[in-house]
Structure formats: C-alpha cells, structure tokens
Scaffold this active site. Structure first.
Site, short mmCIF file in Angstrom:
data_model
loop_
_atom_site.label_atom_id
_atom_site.label_comp_id
_atom_site.label_asym_id
_atom_site.label_seq_id
_atom_site.Cartn_x
_atom_site.Cartn_y
_atom_site.Cartn_z
N GLU A 160 38.82 84.30 -25.19
CA GLU A 160 38.29 82.93 -25.05
C GLU A 160 37.45 82.72 -23.78
OE1 GLU A 160 41.68 80.34 -25.55
OE2 GLU A 160 41.94 80.92 -27.63
N GLU A 265 43.22 85.84 -35.87
CA GLU A 265 44.29 84.84 -35.75
C GLU A 265 44.16 83.84 -36.89
OE1 GLU A 265 44.65 83.15 -31.82
OE2 GLU A 265 44.16 85.05 -30.84
C1 XIL Z 1 49.62 80.53 -29.16
C2 XIL Z 1 51.04 80.91 -29.61
O1 XIL Z 1 51.03 81.05 -31.02
C3 XIL Z 1 52.02 79.84 -29.19
O2 XIL Z 1 53.34 80.26 -29.47
C4 XIL Z 1 51.86 79.56 -27.69
O3 XIL Z 1 52.71 78.49 -27.33
C5 XIL Z 1 50.43 79.21 -27.34
O4 XIL Z 1 49.58 80.26 -27.77
N1 XIL Z 1 44.63 81.42 -29.37
C6 XIL Z 1 45.23 82.57 -28.94
C7 XIL Z 1 46.69 82.72 -29.08
O5 XIL Z 1 44.53 83.52 -28.55
O6 XIL Z 1 47.26 83.51 -28.06
C8 XIL Z 1 47.38 81.38 -29.15
O7 XIL Z 1 48.76 81.60 -29.42
C9 XIL Z 1 46.74 80.49 -30.19
C10 XIL Z 1 45.29 80.23 -29.85
#
Ligand code: XIL
Length: 369
Positions: A160, A265
């Site tokens: 990010e 994701e």
């Molecule tokens: C999220 C997790 O799923 C949660 O459990 C945590 O509280 C916050 O992070 N982008 C990403 C992930 O790259 O690491 C994030 O994961 C969701 C958004």
C-alpha cells in the site's frame, strides 16, 4: 474350508467398497479445479495455524495450495520492539504450509499500518534520520526473510505505497526516505533470499492513476536491475466497485510490464458500501441500517453477488497467462475482516465459502467441470 476360500474374496469386496466410498465422498477441490490456471490461496488467522480450528484446517487442506498470513507477520506482531522478534505464530504458520506442501506467502515486510510503533521513531519520539531508517529496514527485512529462507514462496515486500490519485502515501517510510524506500526495500529483500519472489501489493488497483505510478515503479526497478517478480492486486471489492473494465486493464498492463499478476486479498462485500478501497484507518461507527442482513442474504442479493464474483473469476481465467495466484482474504464468511471493517459488528458475506463451509454457488461451474 469354505470360509477360508471366501476370505480373500470378502477382503477384496471390502477394499472395493472402501475405495468406492472414498471416491464418492471426496468432494471436488478448488486447487484441482484451477490447477491449470493459477494457485488458489487463502489468508489464514492464527487459530487455524496454531491448531485451534480443525474445521477450517480441513477446508484449507482440501481446497487451497497457497496460504498467506493474515496478521502474524506484520511488523507490530513479529518485530514489536527494536531487536525483539516474536516468532511463535509465524513459525506455526510456515510449518503449517510446509507440512501441507503449500506455496507460502509472507505478508508483509513494510506497511504503514500495523507498523511496529518503534520502527520510524527515535527515543524522543521524532522521526529517525534516513540512515537509521535504512538500517532498520535492512535489519527487519534480512532477519525475517532469513529465518524463513527457502520456505517462503513470495513476499509482499511493500504494501500500500500509493494512493488512489497516483501519489505516494505519506507513510513514515516515504516521509523519511522519499520514493527511494521502495528500491531500497527490494534490494534488501533480493539479497536476503534470492529464491523468494518479491511483490508490491496494494488495493484500489482499478484506479488509472495508481496503475500509472505502479507501472513507473516497475519500469524504474527493472531499469536499475532491481528484481521485482509480481504485483499483488488486493481485490477488496463491493457490489458497486471496482470498475471491472479498469480492473481488467490493470491486469493486462501489469502483465505487459513483465511481472506476474496476483489477486492477493480477494473478497466482495455484499453489504451497502461504506467506503471503497481498503484503507484500514477509514472506519465508521456501527449503524443498523448498514447491517441489513444479520440473518442471511436475501436471494436476490445473493444471486447478484454470485453473478459479480463469477464475472470476476471468468476475468481471472481469461488472464491465466499472467495471473499466477488468486488468494481470498479469509476462508469462510465468519472469518472475514469485513465483519468488522469499515464498521464493527456487521454480518458480511464476502468470501468463497459460506458460514456452513460450503463453496459459494459461483464456484460450482469450476468445481463440477
Ligand atoms: C487486515 C486483517 O484482515 C485484520 O484482521 C486486521 O485487523 C487489519 O488488517 N489490506 C491488507 C491486509 O494488506 O493486511 C489487511 O488485513 C486488510 C487490508
């Protein structure tokens, strides 16, 4: 006499019926369904990889050939204070995948969110100098990657880094080192494990401005001889975003830029959109009106959700020549971060498996092909 003569025949019959039973009861798996196209992965929480969730373990072992750590490798967890490393959960995660022969993805080495608080600061609470920041990045990357060298298939080196308007996020890494923090991190990562794939990962990858900046970064890294193997398009979606055509254009453009493309994701909110993208810091207070389906999705919304997911999956299949992995951000709906983001306590339906652990209908055409 008779009994003895019958015995082998009976044993054979027994063996046959067991074999038939096994064939009849082994359900088709996603990893087989997509074997010719790409890896199919899931983000796992520590309940699963610490052996506390056998039902999820069975589901994951049957369906997925790749896993990514949902939280346990983020710097606040794995490197909570300077020089202090908490390996237990990450070790269990890596062992879990190794025992099952899965491609293991490390998430993530540098990210502004869930960043260990000590990382960018000196003892007075001010940003460290560029030299100290470089030292900390180099130590963190080399220590974590070296521990899992040879076991991790690929790392989200930087997560990010770019905003929707194509500008750099003003993260501590950027504030202290400027744009150079990305090439520096990739150089450290390539030195730490020459065999692990190295990725940039981000959300809102349908944004044309974001795409342009990532294409520039890829070109710049390649021109300087710094290895980058892939772009992770997170793929956090909703019922009214992303723009499918722009998302597809990003897949194509990254492919043309000579890197692997991964959907890293994937999830699709079935609830009213509160905010697009996946900026973890953008949260909203609970509002009952925005949690309309606590007891199950109405049929028409369920149908529409499956239709959208099916169209996306067809898009991924169209680009299987450049897409190397499709990873869902969780296993079944009850395990999704979206139940608590951007609003805590909603009942969400964004993943590939329902709360009863059955595959969502849009997957049937692949599973039963
Ligand atoms: C999220 C997790 O799923 C949660 O459990 C945590 O509280 C916050 O992070 N982008 C990403 C992930 O790259 O690491 C994030 O994961 C969701 C958004």
């Amino acid at each position: 006499m008779k009994t003895i003569a019958l015995l082998p025949a009976l044993l054979l019959l027994g063996a046959c019926s067991t074999a038939q039973k096994e064939t009849a009861t082994t359900p088709p798996s996603l990893k087989d369904a997509f074997a010719d196209s790409f890896l199919i992965g899931a983000a796992l929480n520590t309940d699963c990889t610490n052996g506390l969730d056998p039902a999820t373990d069975s589901l994951v072992s049957l369906h997925f050939n790749s896993i990514v750590a949902e939280n346990c490798m983020k710097s606040e967890k794995i490197n909570p204070s300077e020089g202090v490393y908490e390996w237990d959960d990450a070790d269990n995660f890596v062992n879990y995948g190794t025992e099952r022969g899965m491609k293991i993805i490390g998430h993530t080495l540098l990210w502004h969110s869930q960043l260990a608080p000590w990382f960018p600061l000196d003892s007075a609470g001010n940003n460290v100098t560029p030299d100290v920041m470089k030292q900390r990045i180099a130590n963190h990357i080399s220590t974590v990657m070296t521990r899992y060298k040879g076991k991790i298939h690929g790392w989200d080196v930087v997560n990010e880094a770019i905003l929707e308007d194509g500008s750099y996020r003003k993260s501590p890494f950027y504030e202290i080192l400027g744009e150079e923090f990305i090439p520096f991190a990739f150089s450290c990562a390539a030195a730490a494990d020459p065999d692990a794939e190295l990725y940039l990962n981000d959300y809102s990858m349908a944004s044309p401005a974001k795409r342009e900046t990532y294409l520039k970064i890829i070109a710049d890294l390649k021109a300087r001889g710094i290895r980058i193997d892939g772009i992770g398009m997170q793929g956090h979606m909703g019922m009214d975003y992303p723009d499918f055509a722009e998302f597809e254009k990003s897949i194509e453009e990254y492919g043309k830029a000579g890197v692997g493309v991964m959907i890293t994701e994937w999830d699709m909110s079935a609830l009213p959109t509160v905010n697009q993208g996946a900026n973890v810091a953008d949260t909203t207070a609970f509002n009952k009106l925005l949690n309309p389906y606590p007891d199950g999705l109405p049929e028409d919304i369920d149908r529409e959700w499956n239709e959208r997911m099916g169209r996306m999956m067809d898009m991924f299949m169209r680009h299987a020549d450049v897409i190397t992995r499709v990873t869902a951000w969780g296993t079944d709906d009850s395990k999704s971060w979206k139940n608590d983001w951007p609003m805590k306590g909603r009942t969400e339906y964004p993943l590939l498996f329902s709360r009863s652990l059955t595959p969502k209908p849009f997957l049937n055409k692949y599973l039963n092909k």
